[in-house]
Design an enzyme around this catalytic site. Sequence first.
Site: not given
Ligand code: R5P
Length: 313
Positions: A112, A188, A211, A237, A243, A245
């Site tokens: 944020q 991403d 993404k 990442d 999870g 992503t």
């Molecule tokens: C996003 O910018 C981060 O690099 C991660 O890809 C993200 O925080 C992963 O979040 P989630 O596991 O909720 O998809």
Amino acid sequence: MCKILIAAGRVFEDGVSILLLIGGSASDVLALKVAREMGISISKLQIKKFPDGEKYVRILDDVKGNDIVVIQSMYRLPDEHLFEYFLLVKALKDLGAKRVIGVIPYFAYARQDKRFNPGEAISFQTVNRLIENVGTDELFTVDTHLHRVDDISKVFRIPAHNLSVVPSLTQYVKQNYTLNRPLVIAPDEEAEQWAKISSEILNSEYDVLEKIRLGPDKVEIKTRLLSVRDRDVIVVDDIISTGGTMVETVKILRHYGANKVIVMCAHPLLIGDSYARILDAGAEAIIGSDTVPSPVSFVSAAPVIAEALKKAL
Ligand code: R5P
């Protein structure tokens, strides 16, 4: 000036300054590992909660005139652990600590970092100012995801450094898995920085997926360039949170014929049933670090942190 890296066991060389290491309640085990890497002991604290939920912090060592390292991740309870960090640092300064170095291995609130919608708090900025104002003299983080700047020192007014465990995660995978025609994938564009580092260590190619975030726990992943058919793929990442992503990334890689899919991340938050969902999507393993304790924290951030602290002192 000479700095002596001996703590509670206390070896004073020329009496200039000693280094004490303090682990807040989110990072007590990691702090012990860092202390071991550095050959120093850990300082004693008393932390408790009053019946109404207020936190109580007491430093049980004499810190006057010494350099102190405070290690505290902002997880699982980011607000509470951040507040505990503030109490610790301010108390250390009041008690006459010469320099307080903050180590925040998992740094929450970094996402944020701007007002995406009218009226939103810019939380990253507020947290950063509080960390400085409470008395932190220098700061280390680990793989903090920076979105709009390339260097963490640009968002702090104190010296700040963003360390990385991605090389250690990659070395772990290299040593523990047999990889056939490996390919590193970033889910991403922002993860490209880590995919590049991993691919250099593995001497392999890397590619970046696209993404599209549809909601806090829902993403759509699209493929880009390289074929993954019959190749072993390492996805990297910074964070696995819900999870979403990784589930979508693993699914699409398997759909396009990837052989083994190994998932790596610095901060395995693994909210809810995300661990099971990622395996169920077809991942062979998840490898994370211990910036936050988790069932997949096979790689320790301690050597990287210890090395950086030794250089800073
Ligand atoms: C996003 O910018 C981060 O690099 C991660 O890809 C993200 O925080 C992963 O979040 P989630 O596991 O909720 O998809």
